[in-house]
Design an enzyme around this catalytic site. Structure first.
Site, PDB file in Angstrom:
ATOM      1  N   LYS A 208     -65.647  74.123 -27.226  1.00 12.28           N
ATOM      2  CA  LYS A 208     -64.189  74.155 -27.072  1.00 12.28           C
ATOM      3  C   LYS A 208     -63.494  74.799 -28.279  1.00 12.28           C
ATOM      4  O   LYS A 208     -62.395  75.333 -28.143  1.00 12.28           O
ATOM      5  CB  LYS A 208     -63.629  72.758 -26.812  1.00 12.28           C
ATOM      6  CG  LYS A 208     -63.731  71.772 -27.963  1.00 12.28           C
ATOM      7  CD  LYS A 208     -62.384  71.474 -28.580  1.00 12.28           C
ATOM      8  CE  LYS A 208     -62.422  70.484 -29.714  1.00 12.28           C
ATOM      9  NZ  LYS A 208     -63.570  70.322 -30.572  1.00 12.28           N
TER      10      LYS A 208
ATOM     11  N   LYS B  87     -77.934  72.558 -26.559  1.00 12.52           N
ATOM     12  CA  LYS B  87     -76.847  71.574 -26.621  1.00 12.52           C
ATOM     13  C   LYS B  87     -77.204  70.364 -25.744  1.00 12.52           C
ATOM     14  O   LYS B  87     -77.308  70.478 -24.519  1.00 12.52           O
ATOM     15  CB  LYS B  87     -75.569  72.260 -26.117  1.00 12.52           C
ATOM     16  CG  LYS B  87     -74.415  71.342 -25.862  1.00 12.52           C
ATOM     17  CD  LYS B  87     -73.384  71.415 -26.954  1.00 12.52           C
ATOM     18  CE  LYS B  87     -72.304  70.375 -26.702  1.00 12.52           C
ATOM     19  NZ  LYS B  87     -71.639  69.912 -27.889  1.00 12.52           N
TER      20      LYS B  87
ATOM     21  N   GLY C  43     -62.924  64.954 -29.787  1.00  4.63           N
ATOM     22  CA  GLY C  43     -63.340  63.749 -29.076  1.00  4.63           C
ATOM     23  C   GLY C  43     -62.460  62.534 -29.335  1.00  4.63           C
ATOM     24  O   GLY C  43     -62.178  61.753 -28.421  1.00  4.63           O
ATOM     25  N   ASN C  44     -61.989  62.386 -30.597  1.00  2.00           N
ATOM     26  CA  ASN C  44     -61.221  61.173 -30.907  1.00  2.00           C
ATOM     27  C   ASN C  44     -59.824  61.170 -30.280  1.00  2.00           C
ATOM     28  O   ASN C  44     -59.170  60.135 -30.242  1.00  2.00           O
ATOM     29  CB  ASN C  44     -61.140  60.950 -32.427  1.00  2.00           C
ATOM     30  CG  ASN C  44     -60.436  62.081 -33.136  1.00  2.00           C
ATOM     31  OD1 ASN C  44     -60.406  63.207 -32.635  1.00  2.00           O
ATOM     32  ND2 ASN C  44     -59.853  61.805 -34.282  1.00  2.00           N
TER      33      ASN C  44
ATOM     34  N   LYS D 147     -66.030  74.761 -35.779  1.00  2.00           N
ATOM     35  CA  LYS D 147     -64.597  74.690 -36.091  1.00  2.00           C
ATOM     36  C   LYS D 147     -64.236  75.695 -37.173  1.00  2.00           C
ATOM     37  O   LYS D 147     -63.252  76.420 -37.059  1.00  2.00           O
ATOM     38  CB  LYS D 147     -64.208  73.275 -36.551  1.00  2.00           C
ATOM     39  CG  LYS D 147     -64.386  72.244 -35.462  1.00  2.00           C
ATOM     40  CD  LYS D 147     -63.944  70.869 -35.924  1.00  2.00           C
ATOM     41  CE  LYS D 147     -64.676  69.779 -35.177  1.00  2.00           C
ATOM     42  NZ  LYS D 147     -64.839  70.004 -33.741  1.00  2.00           N
TER      43      LYS D 147
HETATM   44  P1  ADP Z   1     -64.837  66.865 -32.426  1.00  2.00           P
HETATM   45  O1  ADP Z   1     -65.069  65.850 -31.362  1.00  2.00           O
HETATM   46  O2  ADP Z   1     -63.433  66.833 -32.955  1.00  2.00           O
HETATM   47  O3  ADP Z   1     -65.312  68.249 -32.070  1.00  2.00           O
HETATM   48  P2  ADP Z   1     -67.139  66.597 -34.216  1.00  2.00           P
HETATM   49  O4  ADP Z   1     -67.748  65.260 -34.437  1.00  2.00           O
HETATM   50  O5  ADP Z   1     -67.863  67.593 -33.389  1.00  2.00           O
HETATM   51  O6  ADP Z   1     -65.668  66.348 -33.707  1.00  2.00           O
HETATM   52  O7  ADP Z   1     -66.900  67.271 -35.649  1.00  2.00           O
HETATM   53  C1  ADP Z   1     -66.158  66.624 -36.689  1.00  2.00           C
HETATM   54  C2  ADP Z   1     -67.116  65.970 -37.706  1.00  2.00           C
HETATM   55  O8  ADP Z   1     -67.780  66.948 -38.501  1.00  2.00           O
HETATM   56  C3  ADP Z   1     -66.434  65.121 -38.756  1.00  2.00           C
HETATM   57  O9  ADP Z   1     -66.126  63.835 -38.277  1.00  2.00           O
HETATM   58  C4  ADP Z   1     -67.493  65.070 -39.882  1.00  2.00           C
HETATM   59  O10 ADP Z   1     -68.279  63.902 -39.769  1.00  2.00           O
HETATM   60  C5  ADP Z   1     -68.390  66.272 -39.604  1.00  2.00           C
HETATM   61  N1  ADP Z   1     -68.560  67.224 -40.699  1.00  2.00           N
HETATM   62  C6  ADP Z   1     -69.692  67.934 -40.902  1.00  2.00           C
HETATM   63  N2  ADP Z   1     -69.592  68.730 -41.963  1.00  2.00           N
HETATM   64  C7  ADP Z   1     -68.340  68.541 -42.485  1.00  2.00           C
HETATM   65  C8  ADP Z   1     -67.649  69.100 -43.610  1.00  2.00           C
HETATM   66  N3  ADP Z   1     -68.200  70.023 -44.398  1.00  2.00           N
HETATM   67  N4  ADP Z   1     -66.377  68.676 -43.837  1.00  2.00           N
HETATM   68  C9  ADP Z   1     -65.805  67.749 -43.040  1.00  2.00           C
HETATM   69  N5  ADP Z   1     -66.418  67.191 -41.963  1.00  2.00           N
HETATM   70  C10 ADP Z   1     -67.683  67.574 -41.688  1.00  2.00           C
HETATM   71 MG    MG Z   2     -67.392  68.717 -31.476  1.00  2.00          MG
END
Ligand code: ADP
Ligand code: MG
Length: 314
Positions: A214, A130, A13-14, A276
Site C-alpha cells: 500500500k 509476502k 494497520g493501527n 515506506k
Molecule cells: P503499517 O501497518 O503502518 O504499514 P508496519 O508495521 O508495516 O506498519 O511498519 C511500521 C513499523 O516499522 C514500526 O512500528 C517499527 O516497529 C518498524 N521499523 C522498522 N525499522 C524502523 C526504523 N528505522 N524507524 C522506525 N520504525 C522502524
Molecule cells: Mg506495513
C-alpha cells in the site's frame, strides 16, 4: 484564498485494527485525524492497508469451501476487492459522521473500488515472499498446495503460511474517475490494500494472485493526482537510524540523497519501514515541491504544521 494543499494519506494497520469491533472503533479515531487535516485547509485523499482484513476474508472464503463442495476457492484478487469494500464502508461512514459533527456539510465521501495494474513479468512473481493468512500445520499446508495451488512456506518455526508475490504497481485503472471526484471536492478513499492487483491481457484485466504494497500504491496515487504531500501514517512518530538500538537517532528532515544513503546502510526493516521510506523518497524525488511525511496517526495535524514526524524533500 490560497490553493488548498492536496494530501494523499496512507493509513497503516493501527488506523484500522485487527477485528471487526476493533476496526469499528479505530475508524472513529482515524476519521478525527483526517477531518483535522481538512479543517487545516487540506484536500485529502485516503489510501489504506488491508493486511488483517484480507487475511480474514481469505480465511472465511476457505471455510466456505469446506462447508459447501460446490464452492471453488476465492481468488486473492476477489478477497482484496471484498476487503476494499468492507474497509471503505467503515471509513466512509465514520468520515461522513465526523464531517457532519463539525458542521461540514459540503464534502461528499465515497470509496472507489480500485484496480491497480502490475506487470505479469514483474520479477516478484518468480519469488513470492509476502506471507498472508494464518499459520497452519505441515499436513494442512500440503493440502492447500494440492487443492488450491498455493505456495506454502515454513515461517521461522511457527508453522506454514501462504506466500504471495508483491509486484510493483504501474497503473491505477480507475485514476480518471478518482481525479474527477477529487477535483470536484469529494473526499475519496481509493487504492485500498494497495489496490486489486490485475495484469493486462488485451482488453481484459486479469486478477493476479498477489498483494501490492500500500505504501507504493499510495505513492503512485499521490504522483498521479499531483499531490503536494504524501503522508504515511504508521505506528511510530518518526523514522529512526539504528532503530531499536542504543544508538537510535530519530530523523526530522531528510533529503532524498540522505535517505538513499540510509537505505543502502540498511537502517529500515524490509516489509515494514523500508517500503515506506522508498515510497517517501520516490514521491519527494518525483517533482520539486513535493513532500513526503512519515508519522503517527495522532500526530498528523502537528506534523503537517512542521512540528513532528520525519519529512522527506528534494
Ligand atoms: P503499517 O501497518 O503502518 O504499514 P508496519 O508495521 O508495516 O506498519 O511498519 C511500521 C513499523 O516499522 C514500526 O512500528 C517499527 O516497529 C518498524 N521499523 C522498522 N525499522 C524502523 C526504523 N528505522 N524507524 C522506525 N520504525 C522502524
Ligand atoms: Mg506495513
Amino acid at each position: 484564498m490560497a490553493k488548498k494543499r492536496r494530501i494523499v494519506i496512507a493509513l497503516g494497520g493501527n488506523a484500522l485494527g485487527n477485528t471487526l469491533p476493533e476496526q469499528m472503533a479505530a475508524v472513529k479515531i482515524t476519521a478525527k485525524a483526517i477531518v483535522d487535516l481538512i479543517e487545516e485547509g487540506c484536500e485529502v485523499v485516503v489510501a489504506h492497508g488491508n493486511g488483517p482484513q484480507v487475511g480474514m476474508v481469505n480465511n472465511a472464503m476457505i471455510a466456505l469451501t469446506h462447508e459447501d463442495e460446490k464452492q471453488p476457492n476465492t481468488p486473492l484478487s476477489v478477497c482484496v476487492a471484498m476487503s476494499q469494500a468492507y474497509i471503505g464502508y467503515d471509513l466512509q461512514n465514520a468520515l461522513r459522521e465526523e464531517l457532519l459533527n463539525r458542521g461540514i456539510t459540503d464534502i461528499p465521501v465515497a470509496t472507489m473500488i480500485t484496480q491497480v495494474r502490475v506487470e505479469a513479468d514483474d520479477p516478484a512473481f518468480q519469488n513470492p515472499s509476502k506471507p498472508i493468512g494464518k499459520f497452519v500445520s505441515q499436513e494442512q499446508a500440503k493440502m492447500m498446495e494440492e487443492n488450491f495451488n498455493y505456495i506454502m512456506k515454513e515461517d521461522a518455526g511457527r508453522g506454514y503460511r501462504r506466500v504471495v508475490a508483491s509486484p510493483k504497481p504501474v497503473e491505477i485503472i480507475e485514476i480518471g474517475t478518482i481525479r474527477t471526484m477529487v477535483n470536484s471536492g469529494d473526499l475519496v478513499i481509493a487504492c485500498g490494500g494497495g489496490g486489486i492487483p490485475v495484469t493486462r491481457q488485451g482488453n481484459h484485466l486479469k486478477g493476479a494472485s498477489a498483494v501490492i504494497d500500500k505504501d507504493f500504491a499510495s505513492c503512485l496515487l499521490a504522483k498521479e493526482l499531483d499531490a503536494d504531500y504524501l503522508i504515511i501514517l504508521t505506528a511510530v512518530e518518526k523514522v529512526a537510524l539504528h532503530f531499536g538500538t542504543p544508538q537510535e537517532k530519530w530523523l526530522d528532515q531528510v533529503s532524498v540523497e540522505e535517505a538513499k544513503q540510509y537505505i543502502k546502510e540498511g537502517h529500515f526493516a524490509a516489509g515494514s519501514m523500508l517500503p515506506k521510506v522508498e515510497a517517501a523518497v520516490d514521491f519527494a524525488a518525483s517533482k520539486p515541491g513535493r513532500t513526503a511525511l512519515i508519522t503517527l496517526l495522532e500526530k498528523s495535524r502537528d506534523a503537517i504544521q512542521g512540528a513532528t514526524g520525519t519529512t522527506f524533500h528534494l
